[in-house]
Design a protein around this motif. Structure first.
Motif, PDB file in Angstrom:
ATOM      1  N   LYS A 226       1.325  16.026 -10.989  1.00 39.15           N
ATOM      2  CA  LYS A 226       1.463  17.045 -12.037  1.00 39.15           C
ATOM      3  C   LYS A 226       0.117  17.583 -12.511  1.00 39.15           C
ATOM      4  O   LYS A 226       0.088  18.488 -13.343  1.00 39.15           O
ATOM      5  CB  LYS A 226       2.292  16.509 -13.201  1.00 39.15           C
ATOM      6  N   TYR A 227      -0.978  17.031 -11.996  1.00 44.48           N
ATOM      7  CA  TYR A 227      -2.300  17.532 -12.366  1.00 44.48           C
ATOM      8  C   TYR A 227      -2.900  18.462 -11.314  1.00 44.48           C
ATOM      9  O   TYR A 227      -4.057  18.860 -11.437  1.00 44.48           O
ATOM     10  CB  TYR A 227      -3.251  16.358 -12.630  1.00 44.48           C
TER      11      TYR A 227
ATOM     12  N   LYS B 197       2.527  10.293  -9.750  1.00 49.42           N
ATOM     13  CA  LYS B 197       1.854  10.386 -11.033  1.00 49.42           C
ATOM     14  C   LYS B 197       0.771  11.469 -11.023  1.00 49.42           C
ATOM     15  O   LYS B 197       0.609  12.217 -11.984  1.00 49.42           O
ATOM     16  CB  LYS B 197       1.231   9.011 -11.353  1.00 49.42           C
ATOM     17  N   ALA B 198       0.036  11.576  -9.908  1.00 49.72           N
ATOM     18  CA  ALA B 198      -1.060  12.548  -9.831  1.00 49.72           C
ATOM     19  C   ALA B 198      -0.568  13.970  -9.666  1.00 49.72           C
ATOM     20  O   ALA B 198      -1.264  14.926 -10.032  1.00 49.72           O
ATOM     21  CB  ALA B 198      -1.982  12.195  -8.650  1.00 49.72           C
TER      22      ALA B 198
ATOM     23  N   LEU C  49       2.401   1.634  -3.519  1.00 53.38           N
ATOM     24  CA  LEU C  49       1.368   2.099  -4.440  1.00 53.38           C
ATOM     25  C   LEU C  49       1.042   3.571  -4.197  1.00 53.38           C
ATOM     26  O   LEU C  49       0.935   4.363  -5.133  1.00 53.38           O
ATOM     27  CB  LEU C  49       0.098   1.254  -4.277  1.00 53.38           C
ATOM     28  N   ALA C  50       0.883   3.951  -2.926  1.00 52.64           N
ATOM     29  CA  ALA C  50       0.512   5.334  -2.606  1.00 52.64           C
ATOM     30  C   ALA C  50       1.569   6.304  -3.116  1.00 52.64           C
ATOM     31  O   ALA C  50       1.245   7.355  -3.675  1.00 52.64           O
ATOM     32  CB  ALA C  50       0.311   5.493  -1.101  1.00 52.64           C
TER      33      ALA C  50
ATOM     34  N   ALA D 222       3.714   5.822  -5.598  1.00 54.19           N
ATOM     35  CA  ALA D 222       3.699   5.851  -7.068  1.00 54.19           C
ATOM     36  C   ALA D 222       2.510   6.665  -7.583  1.00 54.19           C
ATOM     37  O   ALA D 222       2.646   7.495  -8.497  1.00 54.19           O
ATOM     38  CB  ALA D 222       3.645   4.424  -7.621  1.00 54.19           C
ATOM     39  N   PHE D 223       1.337   6.452  -6.982  1.00 54.35           N
ATOM     40  CA  PHE D 223       0.149   7.208  -7.395  1.00 54.35           C
ATOM     41  C   PHE D 223       0.350   8.709  -7.141  1.00 54.35           C
ATOM     42  O   PHE D 223      -0.028   9.552  -7.940  1.00 54.35           O
ATOM     43  CB  PHE D 223      -1.085   6.735  -6.618  1.00 54.35           C
TER      44      PHE D 223
ATOM     45  N   GLY E  23       0.813  -1.202   0.000  1.00 51.26           N
ATOM     46  CA  GLY E  23       0.000   0.000   0.000  1.00 51.26           C
ATOM     47  C   GLY E  23       0.847   1.252   0.000  1.00 51.26           C
ATOM     48  O   GLY E  23       0.517   2.249  -0.646  1.00 51.26           O
TER      49      GLY E  23
ATOM     50  N   TYR F 241       7.989  -4.412  -9.799  1.00 50.74           N
ATOM     51  CA  TYR F 241       7.298  -5.690 -10.014  1.00 50.74           C
ATOM     52  C   TYR F 241       5.785  -5.533 -10.088  1.00 50.74           C
ATOM     53  O   TYR F 241       5.066  -6.487 -10.341  1.00 50.74           O
ATOM     54  CB  TYR F 241       7.595  -6.663  -8.857  1.00 50.74           C
ATOM     55  N   LEU F 242       5.291  -4.335  -9.810  1.00 54.15           N
ATOM     56  CA  LEU F 242       3.835  -4.151  -9.760  1.00 54.15           C
ATOM     57  C   LEU F 242       3.303  -3.764 -11.130  1.00 54.15           C
ATOM     58  O   LEU F 242       3.959  -3.039 -11.886  1.00 54.15           O
ATOM     59  CB  LEU F 242       3.465  -3.067  -8.739  1.00 54.15           C
ATOM     60  N   ASP F 243       2.115  -4.225 -11.433  1.00 58.05           N
ATOM     61  CA  ASP F 243       1.453  -3.878 -12.686  1.00 58.05           C
ATOM     62  C   ASP F 243       0.710  -2.576 -12.490  1.00 58.05           C
ATOM     63  O   ASP F 243      -0.425  -2.554 -12.028  1.00 58.05           O
ATOM     64  CB  ASP F 243       0.478  -5.002 -13.063  1.00 58.05           C
ATOM     65  N   LEU F 244       1.383  -1.466 -12.786  1.00 53.71           N
ATOM     66  CA  LEU F 244       0.772  -0.170 -12.518  1.00 53.71           C
ATOM     67  C   LEU F 244       0.415   0.586 -13.780  1.00 53.71           C
ATOM     68  O   LEU F 244      -0.047   1.705 -13.725  1.00 53.71           O
ATOM     69  CB  LEU F 244       1.696   0.667 -11.646  1.00 53.71           C
ATOM     70  N   GLY F 245       0.653  -0.014 -14.940  1.00 53.07           N
ATOM     71  CA  GLY F 245       0.244   0.636 -16.175  1.00 53.07           C
ATOM     72  C   GLY F 245      -1.250   0.849 -16.130  1.00 53.07           C
ATOM     73  O   GLY F 245      -1.988  -0.103 -15.891  1.00 53.07           O
ATOM     74  N   LEU F 246      -1.687   2.074 -16.301  1.00 50.85           N
ATOM     75  CA  LEU F 246      -3.107   2.375 -16.106  1.00 50.85           C
ATOM     76  C   LEU F 246      -3.795   2.625 -17.445  1.00 50.85           C
ATOM     77  O   LEU F 246      -3.159   2.964 -18.417  1.00 50.85           O
ATOM     78  CB  LEU F 246      -3.245   3.589 -15.198  1.00 50.85           C
TER      79      LEU F 246
END
Lengths: 256, 256, 256, 256
Positions: free
Chosen positions: C129-130, C126-127, C119-120, C122-123, C116, C251-256
């Protein structure tokens, strides 16, 4: 000349082999103002309490034995702090009668010893008459079998009583199209939502909403250790509250 | 025979052209038990208050004029609800002297009219003596020039006073290696953290932590409308509280 | 004819007597697709790994021994999942050189195995810049000695890199009057606030704000068990990722 | 010699008198890289779009007129960004057929322009296969007539699709005694809880839980302004995405 410290409080723990009882044993042993004089498990004779000279008992047993335990304590002038469930109106009434004959003995029966939880419920009830809307979300581990939690039910009842007394109308709700269950259940007119999530222990949020503002009261219980400060607070105050007190909030200084 | 409703309360708004004053005008016009009899802006003569027959004034002006406004009201036996800042000890002392000669007139001076915020601060102070740790996070829009917010400072002061009176030690903190500022600032020994974020208005969290549990008290102000229920509550109660009251919590029923 | 299940993966745990290592031993024993073939403590010979036929090692030791452990594994064609800190640029460079000679062997070095949390972060990056504004709040138990936490520093660095690449200006901040520390510390231009509270374990919030909206990414670690799903995920995927991977997100599948 | 700035994008707003349309007019007028060339209300002729030289339209009208509006735009080679609902499979299919004859024209149909909300849903779906448990809480003002919200339904569907594809079992739940509705409603097997509270606008939390940890993704919409950055982002990217795109996430850089 050295200052005389008061003698430590002699405490017996009943149900000492249960999970809560084992925590209580540890907490009392760690408290410098207390002395653990007896730790009783299932089948042990209650005479061990008096033999050990206990002036206080903590009852963390089971509904089947708690009444006999507490009555034994009161009959011997021993103060009792009780976390066991199963005290219905009939049992409470009988206990009050017994306490009338032992006017200096105190008993605290508390369904919840987590200080933060008790405070959050009391605050929520008090605040609820100043807000148009109120709802409750409780969140627990997914092995819990009942929904909503007992604490959420009690919190909703406290809130409903306070709002009814102040003649506050029900929380507004324009829902006309609902997927069954989306809006939660209703306890005395208060909406309650139950979340079950791996990783959680016991958590509750009361959400209060008014024009342009929100007040949120959240309590998190991360482990059973969270009950022990409440048990110790109960022990330290029970002698000063003779008779029966139900709910730890009766011992808290909440006058604002 | 029909039931007689009480006559609506005649209210004058001072500072009616400001942002808060304009909200107050709207709120009073919408209240069925009040009547807006005058709305004064900068430069308007205070005689308009008495000419309109106001028995209540709401002062939402500026620090330079609030003292003269309130003294005028008191001298004419008009109750006052005041949201303007700038009332230092000297001004308050002078006002108390004046009120001694007008024993039936009430004045409420409130730095914060958001009911939820006032409740959250009062609850936080009361709860803080039952927890080992307490910290405050306040979150506002990024155009705010001061950090921490005035509300956070007052909340920290209330908490510190309550904990000091109960002889609670400072919140534990083993930090030995800190990037400057990471641990926030200290107000009377209580850590306060200030977040500034586009999209926010005014928000505050008080975090209380003990062994295995956490209590969180959060207040969100989404817009200025959130102050109006507090202004109306002040007006409805000021006549029943002659003399000077500082803080809206003086009018709230918080005895728990 | 019955379906053949694949043989369980033979795993050795290094540092098996430490707190994390002990959790790993339990987790691997509970995993039906793995078999614990060796559990080494301080001073045990690395030859036990090969003698036991391990094809995978988990290194949860100390900075002083992790490099020798991992090099031993790679030299014997054994895949390694590493949670120990102390891998600076020089060590990593040497390990890459060694792996070049063992092109089928995989090594995962992960500073954080909480899924978690990974993931947090990485998210959040990614977020970020918006949104106009971003700040981080990390909350830990009060026995922690450093502030901010290593995870918060890494999250801030990831966010800063993403925003800089997209040429996003710094988060707006009109503060002109600050009580020292109120606005937190700055890591690569990102504000970080560190809360220390009894009862907490390890928690982090990334707050992102834009016109009229907020996105909050929060991760709570309640106990060390939270790291084990990440360790098992690492073991299950390391053979399919030959060479060096730093960070579980690889190793995580994070392609969205 | 001065640098040549690109000419501003000529944009027409359809539905300019509605609440969303009025916000879009303001946002486009404030954007330095755009020029508002036409603002059409109910009954205005679509010829005004071409007469004004618009190369982009924003459709914020009603389900009855959106299809004709978008087809008009595509037939004239004008890119369209569409926030109006009512695009069922049949309409979408017809539009795709039309776009096949206009291979350089782009259309974005987005049920939700709040960037944070779109990001939160995409992150939730991606994360959900790494956690044992997932539930959704959505919170709105009490004048909303449907529960759960459309956004919550879509988020649950995205999560369910991702978990099903990865063969994740349903979230664990030992509930055997439930007060009807306490556990919320189920959307594709995902529990959703709907809170209605005065003061709120539109908010959603996705809670993900695993052994010893929790990941929370929360989005708050405080006002309609929160949709405008998404509308502008759509306009700036629609020409580079010829053909039909459904959902703003198709334009976001979410590869992690």
């Amino acid at each position: 000349m050295t200052e005389q410290l008061p003698a430590p409080m002699p405490v017996a723990v009943l149900g000492a082999n249960g999970r809560m009882g084992a925590e209580a044993v540890k907490a009392i042993e760690a408290a410098t103002d207390m002395k653990l004089v007896a730790a009783l498990g299932r089948g042990d004779s209650l005479d061990r309490i008096t033999a050990a000279g206990a002036q206080y008992v903590v009852d963390l047993t089971v509904p089947e034995s708690t009444e006999a335990n507490v009555r034994f304590a009161v009959e011997h002038g021993i103060h009792a702090v009780v976390g066991t469930t199963g005290w219905d109106a009939e049992r409470l009434s009988g206990l009050k009668g017994l306490l009338a004959n032992h006017p200096e003995t105190g008993v605290l029966i508390a369904p919840n010893f987590a200080l933060g939880s008790v405070l959050a419920s009391a605050f929520a009830a008090k605040a609820s008459k100043y807000f148009e809307s109120v709802e409750i979300i409780e969140l627990h581990h997914p092995d819990k079998v009942d929904a909503p939690s007992g604490t959420a039910v009690r919190t909703a009842q406290l809130i409903a009583a306070e709002r009814n007394a102040a003649e506050i109308p029900p929380s507004p709700d324009a829902t006309t199209s609902e997927l069954a269950g989306a809006r939660g259940c209703k306890v005395d007119g208060v909406r309650v939502h139950s979340v079950r999530l791996r990783g959680l222990v016991a958590h509750q949020e009361v959400l209060l909403g008014g024009s342009g503002e929100q007040l949120t009261l959240r309590h998190d219980s991360f482990d059973r250790a969270s009950f022990m400060p409440g048990v110790l607070l109960g022990l330290r105050n029970v002698a000063a509250h003779p008779g029966l007190t139900v709910g730890l909030d009766g011992y808290l200084d909440l006058g604002l």
